[in-house]
Design an enzyme around this catalytic site. Structure first.
Site, PDB file in Angstrom:
ATOM      1  N   THR A 230       0.845  -1.194   0.000  1.00 61.03           N
ATOM      2  CA  THR A 230       0.000   0.000   0.000  1.00 61.03           C
ATOM      3  C   THR A 230       0.878   1.241   0.000  1.00 61.03           C
ATOM      4  O   THR A 230       1.851   1.325   0.758  1.00 61.03           O
ATOM      5  CB  THR A 230      -0.947  -0.017   1.219  1.00 61.03           C
ATOM      6  OG1 THR A 230      -1.735  -1.207   1.131  1.00 61.03           O
ATOM      7  CG2 THR A 230      -1.852   1.203   1.238  1.00 61.03           C
ATOM      8  N   CYS A 318      26.859   5.255   6.763  1.00 60.49           N
ATOM      9  CA  CYS A 318      26.519   3.834   6.697  1.00 60.49           C
ATOM     10  C   CYS A 318      27.658   2.958   7.165  1.00 60.49           C
ATOM     11  O   CYS A 318      27.460   1.809   7.507  1.00 60.49           O
ATOM     12  CB  CYS A 318      26.142   3.467   5.271  1.00 60.49           C
ATOM     13  SG  CYS A 318      24.986   4.627   4.590  1.00 60.49           S
TER      14      CYS A 318
END
Ligand code: PLP
Length: 381
Positions: A230, A318
């Site tokens: 969705t 990261c």
């Protein structure tokens, strides 16, 4: 000054999503009024994203982040082909590198191309690395640690000659330099919302019309059957608005940020000796400054700046948390100690000349103090 790690939500982006926090909550797939109310803004956002990257609206698939877009592109080609060889570079973001290393364990051989001292991949090396069974080439546009901009159009030409799909991680290029996927000639390109003043949790993948690509997330028919789940209406509307603003303000932002970067670089070079610039001096995005402060552990300098309210990065967000030297700087042939002393300043729309001057005021003292602790340091002026 850590805008390559993430950016604040632009106030006008926040304005654009407010109605969706205050009652517009429908599912765009629903046929009733609540669904229809969100369907249109959602498709408008896709048009805004397509417009800034020079793509056809239907070639833009929304993802949950830049990492998903990278994984979708690379695994989508690999799974579709079933087997074959992949070419990438040694300086990619972990979303590309780790994905390729994973595919190696699944029987896909990978070539990690070297870069020169400025962090550039040579298109001739790409050509030489192509094998009969090469299924994908993936080279980033702008590097997140150094800001170096790769010769993407030349690499795309090499890929096209051999009819090999070409993916480019363009997360750090969007909003900073011109991005035109059609003119550059790429087949796949990844983008992320939170690097361009939209919230975290939304990204996009450009898929050139006609390119066969397997799905990564299977389920419902969303995104024309290419990416189930969705729709993240709030994220998508925000990303769309952020792209529209970036397009309107690109030249202004570029000039401002470039000016701040120059002021910061020149100020540092005037005040502090034995500093080295990492990355290409000209072929780069305007906001990123990667410097090695000799005789200093960048982590110590990062923490000292943090105590003074300045956010910068050592290596990339990261890979921090680990004290491994940056894989990007290492691949550029920069010696270990200089990798360990590299700091990244990445400027953004919210930075001011006063911010730069504040850093220029405090940085020389912090550097001097840390260097005095180093047994190897010799003052040169
Ligand atoms: C931040 C970044 C990503 C990952 O994007 P997320 O939306 O954080 O997953 C990928 N590539 C580059 C070059 C990045 O800077």
């Amino acid at each position: 000054m850590d805008n390559n790690a993430t950016t604040p939500i632009h106030p006008r982006v926040a304005d654009a999503v407010r109605p969706f926090l205050d009652g517009l909550f429908g599912n765009p797939s629903s046929l009733h009024f609540a669904g229809r109310d969100v369907k249109e803004p959602y498709e408008t956002a896709r048009e805004q994203i397509a417009a800034i990257i020079g793509a056809k609206v239907n070639d833009v698939v929304i993802t949950s982040c830049g990492s998903e877009a990278d994984n979708h592109a690379i695994k989508g080609i690999a799974y579709g082909a079933g087997k074959g060889h992949i070419i990438t570079s040694a300086v990619e973001h972990p979303a590309v590198l780790t994905c390729c290393r994973y595919l190696e364990t699944r029987g896909f051989p990978v070539t990690y191309l070297p870069v020169d001292g400025h962090g550039l991949v040579d298109p001739a090396d790409v050509k030489d690395a192509i094998r009969k069974d090469t299924i994908l080439i993936s080279i980033m546009y702008a590097n997140n640690e150094t800001g170096t901009v790769m010769p993407i159009a030349d690499i795309a030409r090499v890929a096209r000659e051999r009819e090999i799909p070409f993916h480019s991680d363009m997360v750090q290029a969007l909003g900073k330099i011109d991005v035109d996927v059609t003119a550059l000639g790429v087949d796949l390109a990844s983008f992320s919302g939170h690097k361009v003043y939209a919230p975290k949790g939304v990204g996009a993948l450009y898929i050139r019309e006609g390119l066969a690509l397997d799905n990564l997330i299977h389920g419902g028919h969303q995104e024309s059957g290419r990416r189930a789940g969705t729709e993240n209406v709030i994220g998508i509307v925000a990303f769309g608005r952020a792209c529209e603003l970036a397009r309107e303000e690109m030249n202004e932002r570029r000039e401002t940020v470039e000016g701040l970067r120059r002021r910061l670089l020149n100020g540092i070079l005037e005040r502090i000796d034995q500093v080295r610039l990492n990355g290409h001096p000209l072929q780069r995005v305007p906001n990123t400054l990667n410097l090695s402060f000799e005789f200093i552990e960048s982590e110590s300098l990062l923490l000292a700046l943090d105590m003074k309210g300045v956010a910068v990065s050592s290596g990339s967000a990261c890979s921090s948390g680990s004290s491994e030297p940056s894989h990007v700087l290492t691949a550029m042939g920069i010696p270990g100690p200089l990798c360990q002393s590299a700091l990244r300043f990445s400027l953004g729309c919210e930075n001011s000349p006063a911010d730069v001057d504040y850093v220029l005021d405090i940085l020389p003292g912090l550097v001097e103090k840390l260097r005095e602790m180093s047994p190897f340091y010799k003052k040169t002026f």
